[in-house]
Scaffold this active site. Structure first.
Site, PDB file in Angstrom:
ATOM      1  N   GLU A  56     -12.889 -45.673 -42.964  1.00 22.64           N
ATOM      2  CA  GLU A  56     -11.874 -46.080 -41.981  1.00 22.64           C
ATOM      3  C   GLU A  56     -12.448 -46.348 -40.585  1.00 22.64           C
ATOM      4  OE1 GLU A  56      -8.769 -43.104 -42.209  1.00 22.64           O
ATOM      5  OE2 GLU A  56      -8.650 -43.251 -44.374  1.00 22.64           O
ATOM      6  N   GLU A 100      -8.034 -44.848 -53.790  1.00 23.23           N
ATOM      7  CA  GLU A 100      -7.052 -43.805 -53.435  1.00 23.23           C
ATOM      8  C   GLU A 100      -5.614 -44.233 -53.757  1.00 23.23           C
ATOM      9  OE1 GLU A 100      -7.612 -42.394 -49.446  1.00 23.23           O
ATOM     10  OE2 GLU A 100      -9.785 -42.527 -49.547  1.00 23.23           O
TER      11      GLU A 100
HETATM   12  O1  G3I Z   1      -6.767 -25.640 -48.844  1.00 19.68           O
HETATM   13  C1  G3I Z   1      -6.826 -25.237 -47.463  1.00 19.68           C
HETATM   14  C2  G3I Z   1      -6.129 -23.909 -47.308  1.00 19.68           C
HETATM   15  O2  G3I Z   1      -6.884 -22.904 -47.991  1.00 19.68           O
HETATM   16  C3  G3I Z   1      -6.035 -23.575 -45.831  1.00 19.68           C
HETATM   17  O3  G3I Z   1      -5.334 -22.374 -45.672  1.00 19.68           O
HETATM   18  C4  G3I Z   1      -5.311 -24.729 -45.120  1.00 19.68           C
HETATM   19  C5  G3I Z   1      -5.171 -24.471 -43.641  1.00 19.68           C
HETATM   20  O4  G3I Z   1      -6.417 -24.660 -43.013  1.00 19.68           O
HETATM   21  O5  G3I Z   1      -6.075 -25.937 -45.279  1.00 19.68           O
HETATM   22  C6  G3I Z   1      -6.140 -26.310 -46.640  1.00 19.68           C
HETATM   23  O6  G3I Z   1      -6.930 -27.451 -46.709  1.00 19.68           O
HETATM   24  C7  G3I Z   1      -6.240 -28.649 -46.341  1.00 19.68           C
HETATM   25  C8  G3I Z   1      -6.469 -29.664 -47.460  1.00 19.68           C
HETATM   26  O7  G3I Z   1      -5.947 -30.943 -47.101  1.00 19.68           O
HETATM   27  C9  G3I Z   1      -5.833 -29.226 -48.771  1.00 19.68           C
HETATM   28  O8  G3I Z   1      -4.443 -29.258 -48.620  1.00 19.68           O
HETATM   29  C10 G3I Z   1      -6.852 -29.154 -45.049  1.00 19.68           C
HETATM   30  O9  G3I Z   1      -6.499 -28.269 -44.011  1.00 19.68           O
HETATM   31  C11 G3I Z   1      -6.306 -30.550 -44.757  1.00 19.68           C
HETATM   32  O10 G3I Z   1      -6.961 -31.086 -43.612  1.00 19.68           O
HETATM   33  C12 G3I Z   1      -6.590 -31.467 -45.933  1.00 19.68           C
HETATM   34  O11 G3I Z   1      -6.016 -32.730 -45.671  1.00 19.68           O
HETATM   35  C13 G3I Z   1      -6.638 -33.806 -46.391  1.00 19.68           C
HETATM   36  C14 G3I Z   1      -6.827 -34.966 -45.395  1.00 19.68           C
HETATM   37  O12 G3I Z   1      -7.348 -36.130 -46.075  1.00 19.68           O
HETATM   38  C15 G3I Z   1      -7.812 -34.585 -44.289  1.00 19.68           C
HETATM   39  O13 G3I Z   1      -9.026 -34.244 -44.884  1.00 19.68           O
HETATM   40  C16 G3I Z   1      -5.722 -34.231 -47.528  1.00 19.68           C
HETATM   41  O14 G3I Z   1      -5.704 -33.216 -48.528  1.00 19.68           O
HETATM   42  C17 G3I Z   1      -6.236 -35.542 -48.156  1.00 19.68           C
HETATM   43  O15 G3I Z   1      -5.310 -36.032 -49.119  1.00 19.68           O
HETATM   44  C18 G3I Z   1      -6.448 -36.617 -47.093  1.00 19.68           C
HETATM   45  O16 G3I Z   1      -7.054 -37.716 -47.757  1.00 19.68           O
HETATM   46  C19 G3I Z   1      -7.275 -38.898 -46.956  1.00 19.68           C
HETATM   47  C20 G3I Z   1      -8.632 -39.463 -47.361  1.00 19.68           C
HETATM   48  O17 G3I Z   1      -9.645 -38.500 -47.136  1.00 19.68           O
HETATM   49  C21 G3I Z   1      -8.909 -40.768 -46.621  1.00 19.68           C
HETATM   50  N1  G3I Z   1      -7.824 -41.735 -46.860  1.00 19.68           N
HETATM   51  C22 G3I Z   1      -6.495 -41.213 -46.476  1.00 19.68           C
HETATM   52  C23 G3I Z   1      -6.192 -39.938 -47.260  1.00 19.68           C
HETATM   53  C24 G3I Z   1      -4.810 -39.430 -46.954  1.00 19.68           C
HETATM   54  O18 G3I Z   1      -4.731 -39.032 -45.632  1.00 19.68           O
END
Ligand code: G3I
Length: 368
Positions: free
Chosen positions: A157, A273
């Site tokens: 991105e 994705e």
């Molecule tokens: O699992 C932990 C949990 O143990 C913890 O307590 C909690 C609070 O810190 O965090 C949890 O992890 C989170 C994770 O998602 C799982 O739910 C992270 O904080 C959170 O930042 C993470 O968000 C991810 C996001 O990217 C940022 O990395 C999303 O799952 C993921 O679907 C999203 O994916 C992105 C792609 O990388 C790029 N394209 C867009 C896509 C959607 O936004």
């Protein structure tokens, strides 16, 4: 025609006329998407979170449907290096081990992004520090999984035409510190760490016939043309494919022309994705499922027909877990869970599953 009506109609013609995907749609024991994709020389997979593997039913569905996995967040900077002196590889190591045991491939996501950065990273004092930090991170991560991760989303991105730059690049910590050259640097560092890995540039908003997405396609193409002209080791474009069931027009001719232009650079294409947000639709699940399947089917029919497209990955396999439910932009105002993925929360196949299966069934066979 929805799979159900079509399946019924074909059924009247006798079982022989029913395509493989239709026979499998309603049952859990039919060939999975990985099998239907492989029959045409394509690959199908999905993003997964390490904790999902602990659920036996989900793991079985994963084995049946997917041939390649992407850790949804476990390889991101904020997870693997939350602090300068802290490295956490437990979750990605576990995912890599699971894939090796199951004979599945693994995609790495993502090495350089403006999100999922721990607060300490962008505090680099100057360009030299930024360069050292970025290249050392890439060398460490790509080197650790060399031979186990077959492809990386090296840069994710990096374009944002709304930021007003003539090159359409996003103003990010990396771009601010190193200029556009951060992209070349990242790919060269990844290639040095694992010369066998396939290296991708990954981008969203390339799908629909809107002025904004046309500008994103143009900026992405320009970025890729520059990489190729400078001999940067970029092997492919990841088109994220975060679709919306309503609200944007899909133009098959325009999307196919974009695929042609990317392929003309000698690049492979992976839909990386895929999911379909239904936040703008009424609550009725059947109506949402039908609209989600319809746009995904139109989109994948074009994508899977293109010889440069090597596969499709969804951003999650089951409606049990989708980023869309926690997204401020896409979570449903009525509080209902979204239905954006091929399997429902009970791991049953949905019309979206059938639409993906049909796109594979109708795709030209790459194996010949
Ligand atoms: O699992 C932990 C949990 O143990 C913890 O307590 C909690 C609070 O810190 O965090 C949890 O992890 C989170 C994770 O998602 C799982 O739910 C992270 O904080 C959170 O930042 C993470 O968000 C991810 C996001 O990217 C940022 O990395 C999303 O799952 C993921 O679907 C999203 O994916 C992105 C792609 O990388 C790029 N394209 C867009 C896509 C959607 O936004």
């Amino acid at each position: 025609m929805s799979p159900t009506r079509r399946q019924f109609a074909l059924g009247l013609l006798g079982a022989a006329a029913v395509p493989r995907w239709a026979r499998a749609t309603a049952t859990l024991d039919g060939p999975g998407l990985r099998t239907l994709a492989a029959a045409k020389g394509l690959v199908f997979g999905t993003a997964v979170q390490r904790n999902q593997l602990e659920d036996a039913g989900f793991a079985a569905a994963l084995r049946r449907e997917a041939a390649i996995l992407t850790p949804e967040f476990e390889l991101k900077w904020s997870t693997v290096r939350p602090a300068p002196s802290e490295e956490r590889f437990g979750a990605p190591d576990a995912l890599a081990d699971w894939c090796r045991r199951e004979g599945m491939a693994l995609r790495g996501h993502t090495l350089v992004w403006h999100e999922a950065l721990p607060a300490w990273v962008p505090r680099f004092p100057d360009a030299a520090a930024a360069r050292i930090l970025m290249t050392a991170h890439i060398a460490k991560l790509v080197g650790r999984y060399a031979g186990r991760i077959q492809a990386w989303d090296v840069v994710n991105e990096a374009i944002e035409p709304k930021h007003g730059r003539s090159d359409g690049l996003r103003v990010s910590p990396w771009q601010s510190a190193l200029g556009a050259a951060f992209i070349d640097l990242a790919f060269h560092a990844a290639a040095a760490a694992d010369p066998a890995a396939q290296l991708y540039y990954n981008e969203y908003g390339l799908d629909f016939d809107t002025p904004e997405e046309e500008a994103r396609r143009r900026a992405t193409l320009s970025l890729l043309e520059g990489l190729r002209a400078r001999g940067v080791p970029c092997h492919g474009l990841g088109i994220q494919g975060h679709l919306t069931a309503v609200g944007k027009k899909f133009n098959a001719t325009r999307f196919s022309a974009f695929l042609d232009a990317v392929a003309a650079l000698g690049l492979k294409i992976m839909i990386t994705e895929l999911d379909v947000t239904d936040h703008a639709l009424p609550a009725d699940p059947a109506a949402r499922d039908a609209a989600v399947a319809a746009i995904a089917g139109d989109y994948l029919t074009v994508a899977c027909a293109h010889p440069a497209v090597i596969g499709v990955m969804t951003w999650g396999l089951s409606d049990r877990q989708t980023w869309l439910n926690s997204s401020p932009d896409y979570r449903r105002r009525d509080g209902l869970a979204q239905r954006p993925l091929p399997l429902d929360a009970a791991l049953q196949r949905k019309p979206l599953w059938a639409a993906i299966a049909r796109a594979f069934d109708q795709a030209p066979d790459r194996r010949v």
